[in-house]
Design an enzyme around this catalytic site. Structure first.
Site, short mmCIF file in Angstrom:
data_model
loop_
_atom_site.label_atom_id
_atom_site.label_comp_id
_atom_site.label_asym_id
_atom_site.label_seq_id
_atom_site.Cartn_x
_atom_site.Cartn_y
_atom_site.Cartn_z
N GLU A 75 0.83 -1.21 0.00
CA GLU A 75 0.00 0.00 0.00
C GLU A 75 0.86 1.26 0.00
O GLU A 75 0.55 2.26 -0.67
CB GLU A 75 -0.90 0.05 1.25
CG GLU A 75 -1.88 -1.09 1.37
CD GLU A 75 -1.30 -2.27 2.14
OE1 GLU A 75 -0.11 -2.61 1.93
OE2 GLU A 75 -2.03 -2.87 2.93
N ARG A 211 9.49 -25.08 -6.55
CA ARG A 211 10.66 -24.93 -5.68
C ARG A 211 10.92 -23.45 -5.42
O ARG A 211 11.26 -23.05 -4.32
CB ARG A 211 11.91 -25.56 -6.32
CG ARG A 211 11.90 -27.07 -6.27
CD ARG A 211 13.22 -27.62 -6.81
NE ARG A 211 13.16 -29.08 -6.93
CZ ARG A 211 14.09 -29.80 -7.54
NH1 ARG A 211 15.14 -29.21 -8.10
NH2 ARG A 211 13.99 -31.11 -7.61
N ASP A 227 18.73 -41.71 -6.37
CA ASP A 227 18.69 -40.78 -7.52
C ASP A 227 19.82 -39.76 -7.56
O ASP A 227 20.01 -39.09 -8.58
CB ASP A 227 17.37 -39.98 -7.51
CG ASP A 227 16.16 -40.86 -7.72
OD1 ASP A 227 16.36 -42.05 -8.02
OD2 ASP A 227 15.03 -40.36 -7.57
N ARG A 234 16.12 -24.13 -9.96
CA ARG A 234 16.69 -23.73 -11.25
C ARG A 234 15.65 -23.02 -12.11
O ARG A 234 15.69 -23.06 -13.33
CB ARG A 234 17.27 -24.96 -11.97
CG ARG A 234 18.42 -25.61 -11.20
CD ARG A 234 19.06 -26.74 -11.94
NE ARG A 234 18.19 -27.91 -12.14
CZ ARG A 234 17.93 -28.83 -11.21
NH1 ARG A 234 18.45 -28.74 -10.01
NH2 ARG A 234 17.15 -29.86 -11.49
N GLU A 321 9.79 -33.78 -1.83
CA GLU A 321 10.05 -34.55 -3.05
C GLU A 321 10.69 -35.84 -2.59
O GLU A 321 11.91 -35.95 -2.54
CB GLU A 321 10.97 -33.77 -3.99
CG GLU A 321 10.37 -32.46 -4.46
CD GLU A 321 11.11 -31.87 -5.65
OE1 GLU A 321 11.21 -32.55 -6.69
OE2 GLU A 321 11.58 -30.74 -5.54
N GLY A 323 10.53 -40.34 -1.73
CA GLY A 323 10.22 -41.67 -2.24
C GLY A 323 8.95 -42.18 -1.61
O GLY A 323 8.28 -41.49 -0.83
C1 AOF Z 1 0.07 -5.01 4.53
N1 AOF Z 1 0.68 -4.85 3.34
O1 AOF Z 1 2.26 -5.38 1.88
C2 AOF Z 1 2.18 -6.61 3.86
C3 AOF Z 1 1.49 -6.79 5.09
O2 AOF Z 1 7.06 -6.40 10.12
P1 AOF Z 1 6.21 -5.71 9.12
O3 AOF Z 1 5.93 -4.28 9.49
O4 AOF Z 1 6.71 -5.82 7.70
O5 AOF Z 1 4.77 -6.41 9.18
C4 AOF Z 1 4.59 -7.71 8.73
C5 AOF Z 1 3.14 -8.08 8.87
O6 AOF Z 1 2.34 -7.13 8.17
C6 AOF Z 1 2.80 -9.44 8.29
O7 AOF Z 1 2.88 -10.45 9.26
C7 AOF Z 1 1.37 -9.23 7.82
O8 AOF Z 1 0.46 -9.32 8.89
C8 AOF Z 1 1.41 -7.79 7.34
N2 AOF Z 1 1.88 -7.74 5.95
N3 AOF Z 1 0.43 -5.99 5.36
O9 AOF Z 1 -0.84 -4.23 4.87
C9 AOF Z 1 1.72 -5.59 2.97
N4 AOF Z 1 3.25 -7.36 3.54
ZN ZN Z 2 0.97 -2.89 6.08
#
Ligand code: AOF
Ligand code: ZN
Length: 402
Positions: A75, A211, A227, A234, A321, A323
């Site tokens: 945001e 991955r 294997d 990659r 991944e 067996g």
């Molecule tokens: C949002 N917008 O783009 C993201 C959010 O340690 P901070 O401040 O980066 O906060 C991480 C937490 O904020 C994460 O656990 C999740 O709850 C929220 N992430 N929130 O509004 C974002 N990445």
């Molecule tokens: Zn936020």
């Protein structure tokens, strides 16, 4: 709370959401995807700001997505681009704007200050620190909030985050490449080359993308001995942390000349119950991390303990991944959150190695295949099923549980 009807996605939905809302949210989801491999241990989030008056009415004036190393949440990046055009605008966010101060300030407050008129959210935040408080904060400030637009996709993008933030355990995706008759390898004495490729190139490319989207990949010593896999990412796509390659190796049999050990670069973790100091020293000298775990009832490394350890290391998502035997133990033991199967058209016969070893897991495996959502993957079919929904226990802002 206004909930856009899931059945009506793409059409005008209840709660004042229209077709353009789904379109803008699709763009925000596209932006969120740019954070795959770069956002963990945070969620991937995308944001689009659409002007609602002035000369740019109806135009996108700001876009953003989150990458952990850039700190700013989606945001904030979008608001910065929008500048004054954010006043009265609609903000589309794939995850509820946060209400707390972590590494950054609360996005909900930033949206209020920027004077946006309406916020459309794809899903509530699974973080217990937020979980509805961000939307409540916006509403209290008189901003219209609509939730659940594009919810299914938004939640799928953050399955790892949702599982980890609520439990400190990683989300486990079991990948299985099998023949039409459910076999993953020919019988060892069949005289066929090992490793024996079952699926087509398109499926193997998809495995590389899986991955890339994972924090760790887990296998058993049996697979390494049979294997000699590399298990690296990659995909060619950017990632913030190296993919951690984890081997369950109770007796510490990992050969120092295996490709895994030879390529170790602070990204190979061997989990053992053995106390063999000599072998440990040899592996450690080659840059392999060796961790000792308590044995389970059968004297092997406890899968539960390994997953707890990976969670402590901020591994949100683990792809397996393995067996036949470990596949069966993971599935029957209830450790699998999502199962993704690539099924080739070929057959190997009843004597070949089954996808899931063990009686208990055979029935579970059959159920997985029955319930999977199927799509084409080159010459193969790809089936995926959510075995345990990490979002199921996330409390909605109005207090209900999904
Ligand atoms: C949002 N917008 O783009 C993201 C959010 O340690 P901070 O401040 O980066 O906060 C991480 C937490 O904020 C994460 O656990 C999740 O709850 C929220 N992430 N929130 O509004 C974002 N990445
Ligand atoms: Zn936020």
């Amino acid at each position: 709370m206004k909930h856009a009807s899931k059945q009506n996605e793409g059409m005008a939905a209840e709660g004042g959401c229209g077709e353009s809302d789904f379109r803008w949210m699709a763009r925000a989801l596209e932006l969120a995807r740019r954070g795959v491999g770069l956002a963990a241990p945070n969620p991937v989030v995308g944001c689009v700001i659409v002007a609602r008056d002035g000369t740019r009415d109806g135009a996108c004036v700001g876009e953003g997505w989150h990458e952990y190393d850039r700190r700013d949440h989606a945001e904030i990046v979008a608001l910065r681009e929008a500048g004054e055009c954010a006043r009265g605008a609609v903000a589309y966010v794939t995850l509820e704007p946060c209400s707390h101060t972590g590494r950054t300030g609360p996005c909900a407050v930033a949206l209020c200050k920027a004077g946006v008129g309406r916020v459309v959210v794809a899903t509530v935040d699974a973080n217990p620190l937020v979980a509805g408080r961000g939307m409540a904060l916006l509403r209290e400030a008189g901003i219209a909030v609509d939730c659940a637009v594009g919810e299914r996709e938004a939640r799928q993008l953050n399955e790892g985050f949702a599982r980890w933030i609520g439990t400190r355990r990683p989300f486990v995706t079991q990948k299985v490449a099998m023949t039409r008759d459910g076999r993953i390898a020919p019988r060892l004495d069949a005289g066929l080359p090992q490793p024996f490729w079952i699926t087509s190139e398109a499926s193997r490319d998809e495995v590389q993308r899986m991955r890339h989207a994972s924090d760790a990949v887990l296998t058993g010593i049996g697979t390494v001995l049979a294997d000699d896999p590399l298990l690296t990412d990659r995909s060619g796509l950017r990632r913030r942390r190296r993919l951690l390659r984890v081997v369950l190796d109770s007796q510490l049999r990992l050969p120092p000349d295996s490709r895994l050990v030879q390529s170790a670069n602070e990204d190979v973790l061997v989990c053992t119950v053995s106390g063999d100091r000599e072998r440990m020293a040899v592996l450690r000298a080659r840059g392999v991390e060796v961790e000792r775990f308590e044995p389970d009832h059968a004297g092997r490394v406890s899968i539960e303990a390994v997953l707890a350890h990976l969670g402590e290391r901020e591994m949100l998502s683990v792809m397996t991944e393995c067996g036949s035997e470990l596949n069966g133990a993971l599935l029957a033991g209830g450790f699998v959150d999502r199962c993704t199967c690539f099924v080739a058209q070929s057959m190997l016969g009843v004597d070949a190695v089954p996808a899931w070893g063990g009686v208990a897991s055979e029935e579970t495996g059959a159920r997985v295949l029955r319930n999977a959502e199927w799509s084409a993957s080159g010459m193969d079919r790809r089936g995926t099923v959510l075995v345990r929904d990490p979002w199921a226990r996330v409390t909605e802002p109005d207090g209900t549980v999904d």
